[in-house]
Design a protein around this motif. Structure first.
Motif, short mmCIF file in Angstrom:
data_model
loop_
_atom_site.label_atom_id
_atom_site.label_comp_id
_atom_site.label_asym_id
_atom_site.label_seq_id
_atom_site.Cartn_x
_atom_site.Cartn_y
_atom_site.Cartn_z
N PRO A 176 0.82 -1.21 0.00
CA PRO A 176 0.00 0.00 0.00
C PRO A 176 0.85 1.26 0.00
O PRO A 176 2.05 1.22 0.29
CB PRO A 176 -0.80 -0.12 1.29
CG PRO A 176 0.05 -0.96 2.18
CD PRO A 176 0.72 -1.95 1.27
N PRO A 177 0.27 2.41 -0.31
CA PRO A 177 1.02 3.67 -0.35
C PRO A 177 1.57 4.05 1.03
O PRO A 177 0.98 3.71 2.06
CB PRO A 177 -0.01 4.69 -0.84
CG PRO A 177 -1.34 4.08 -0.55
CD PRO A 177 -1.14 2.61 -0.70
N PHE A 178 2.67 4.77 1.02
CA PHE A 178 3.34 5.17 2.26
C PHE A 178 2.47 6.08 3.12
O PHE A 178 2.70 6.20 4.32
CB PHE A 178 4.66 5.88 1.95
CG PHE A 178 5.70 5.03 1.27
CD1 PHE A 178 5.45 3.71 0.92
CD2 PHE A 178 6.94 5.56 0.95
CE1 PHE A 178 6.41 2.93 0.29
CE2 PHE A 178 7.91 4.80 0.31
CZ PHE A 178 7.64 3.49 -0.02
N ILE A 179 1.50 6.74 2.53
CA ILE A 179 0.66 7.69 3.27
C ILE A 179 -0.65 7.06 3.75
O ILE A 179 -1.55 7.78 4.19
CB ILE A 179 0.34 8.93 2.40
CG1 ILE A 179 -0.35 8.51 1.10
CG2 ILE A 179 1.62 9.71 2.11
CD1 ILE A 179 -0.86 9.68 0.28
N ILE A 180 -0.75 5.75 3.70
CA ILE A 180 -1.97 5.09 4.11
C ILE A 180 -2.28 5.38 5.58
O ILE A 180 -1.38 5.38 6.43
CB ILE A 180 -1.89 3.56 3.86
CG1 ILE A 180 -3.26 2.91 4.03
CG2 ILE A 180 -0.84 2.90 4.76
CD1 ILE A 180 -3.33 1.48 3.52
N GLY A 181 -3.55 5.64 5.88
CA GLY A 181 -3.97 5.95 7.24
C GLY A 181 -4.59 4.74 7.93
O GLY A 181 -4.80 3.69 7.32
N ASP A 182 -4.91 4.90 9.20
CA ASP A 182 -5.47 3.79 9.98
C ASP A 182 -6.81 3.31 9.42
O ASP A 182 -7.07 2.11 9.36
CB ASP A 182 -5.63 4.21 11.44
CG ASP A 182 -4.31 4.45 12.13
OD1 ASP A 182 -3.28 3.92 11.64
OD2 ASP A 182 -4.28 5.17 13.15
N THR A 183 -7.66 4.25 9.03
CA THR A 183 -8.96 3.87 8.47
C THR A 183 -8.80 3.07 7.19
O THR A 183 -9.50 2.07 6.96
CB THR A 183 -9.81 5.12 8.19
OG1 THR A 183 -10.00 5.84 9.40
CG2 THR A 183 -11.17 4.73 7.63
N GLU A 184 -7.83 3.47 6.37
CA GLU A 184 -7.57 2.76 5.11
C GLU A 184 -6.95 1.38 5.37
O GLU A 184 -7.21 0.43 4.63
CB GLU A 184 -6.68 3.60 4.22
CG GLU A 184 -7.36 4.88 3.75
CD GLU A 184 -6.38 5.93 3.28
OE1 GLU A 184 -6.70 6.61 2.28
OE2 GLU A 184 -5.32 6.09 3.91
N LEU A 185 -6.15 1.28 6.43
CA LEU A 185 -5.61 -0.03 6.80
C LEU A 185 -6.74 -0.98 7.16
O LEU A 185 -6.75 -2.15 6.74
CB LEU A 185 -4.64 0.09 7.98
CG LEU A 185 -3.25 0.67 7.72
CD1 LEU A 185 -2.47 0.73 9.02
CD2 LEU A 185 -2.50 -0.15 6.68
N ASP A 186 -7.69 -0.48 7.93
CA ASP A 186 -8.85 -1.30 8.31
C ASP A 186 -9.63 -1.73 7.07
O ASP A 186 -10.05 -2.89 6.95
CB ASP A 186 -9.77 -0.53 9.26
CG ASP A 186 -9.15 -0.34 10.64
OD1 ASP A 186 -8.30 -1.15 11.03
OD2 ASP A 186 -9.53 0.65 11.31
N GLU A 187 -9.83 -0.78 6.15
CA GLU A 187 -10.56 -1.10 4.92
C GLU A 187 -9.84 -2.16 4.12
O GLU A 187 -10.45 -3.10 3.59
CB GLU A 187 -10.73 0.17 4.08
CG GLU A 187 -11.49 -0.04 2.79
CD GLU A 187 -11.59 1.22 1.94
OE1 GLU A 187 -12.17 1.14 0.84
OE2 GLU A 187 -11.06 2.27 2.37
#
Length: 244
Positions: free
Chosen positions: A215-226
């Motif tokens: 995944p992209p280096f700027i991935i956030g926690d919500t996107e990790l969950d998704e």
């Protein structure tokens, strides 16, 4: 003449790091017999594992290292070879000429994209973000997938993670190649808006399946969950297909 390897093996084996001290021993052997150590970081380099070069975590310095994919951040195709001073001086003080080149070598747009990428990685402290989010992703994946009977291993470094798919969780026996498990995972994941990198032939070029995540280096926690939710659903649905 040279020993060539990926510090973290990418597409062919699914984010497999070397065993502890492996590259230190390889470096010693190369030094002993005057063999060049060339590391391929086309896939695992430029911050993907949490350090700019993956070899930094091995405690060695290669004679040459190749980088590419992440260097242009997806905006422009570019690759580079970085060499130690002794390699450069050997060429400079020898023939003084290195026969190489490609049609678009030194392309100004590609170089601008690469420079912007490197500056952003440094200025926005994305290496620490990769390390932090990589640990988060690994923990979430283990929590969601460890109990699934067809997941044999979860491995990798930083935001470079591989999930091994197996027929037997205990023996790690591979799924039959006829299951086409990688194709089922890819198509079902894409239906849900998840881009991942499933592959077959993990073990010997024919047997073995894995799913690669980067995944992209700027991935956030919500996107990790998704990501984890969609991947888990995709794997379960794909398993129902390949078991049918």
């Amino acid at each position: 003449m040279a020993f060539v390897a990926e510090p973290v093996v990418g597409a062919t084996a699914g984010a497999v790091p070397a065993t502890k001290h492996y590259f230190k021993r390889i470096r010693e052997i190369c030094d002993q017999y005057d063999v060049l150590l060339i590391l391929d970081e086309v896939m695992c380099g430029v911050g993907r594992t949490g350090t700019f070069y993956a070899f930094e975590q091995e405690g060695v310095i290669p004679d040459l290292v190749t980088i590419a994919k992440g260097l242009g951040a997806g905006y422009q195709s570019i690759g580079a070879v970085v060499v130690q001073e002794k390699v450069y001086q050997t060429i400079a003080n020898g023939s003084g000429f290195f026969q190489h080149g490609h049609t678009f070598m030194g392309h100004p747009m590609a170089c601008a994209a690469a420079l912007a990428t490197v500056n952003t990685i440094i200025d926005d402290e994305l290496l620490s973000a990769v390390t932090t989010q990589g640990k988060g992703l690994s923990n979430k994946l283990h929590s969601a997938l460890d109990d699934l009977p067809f997941v044999g291993d979860i491995r990798g470094r930083g935001l470079f993670i591989g999930i091994e798919l197996v027929a037997d969780k205990v023996t790690k026996a591979p799924l039959p190649s006829t299951t086409q498990a990688h194709k089922w995972v890819k198509s079902i994941a894409m239906e849900q808006g998840l881009m991942c990198y499933p592959m077959s032939g993990t073990i010997d070029g024919k047997q073995g399946h894995h799913v690669l995540l980067a995944p992209p280096f700027i991935i956030g926690d919500t996107e990790l969950d998704e990501l984890v939710v969609k991947l888990t659903n995709s794997l379960k649905r794909a398993a129902a297909k390949w078991r049918a």
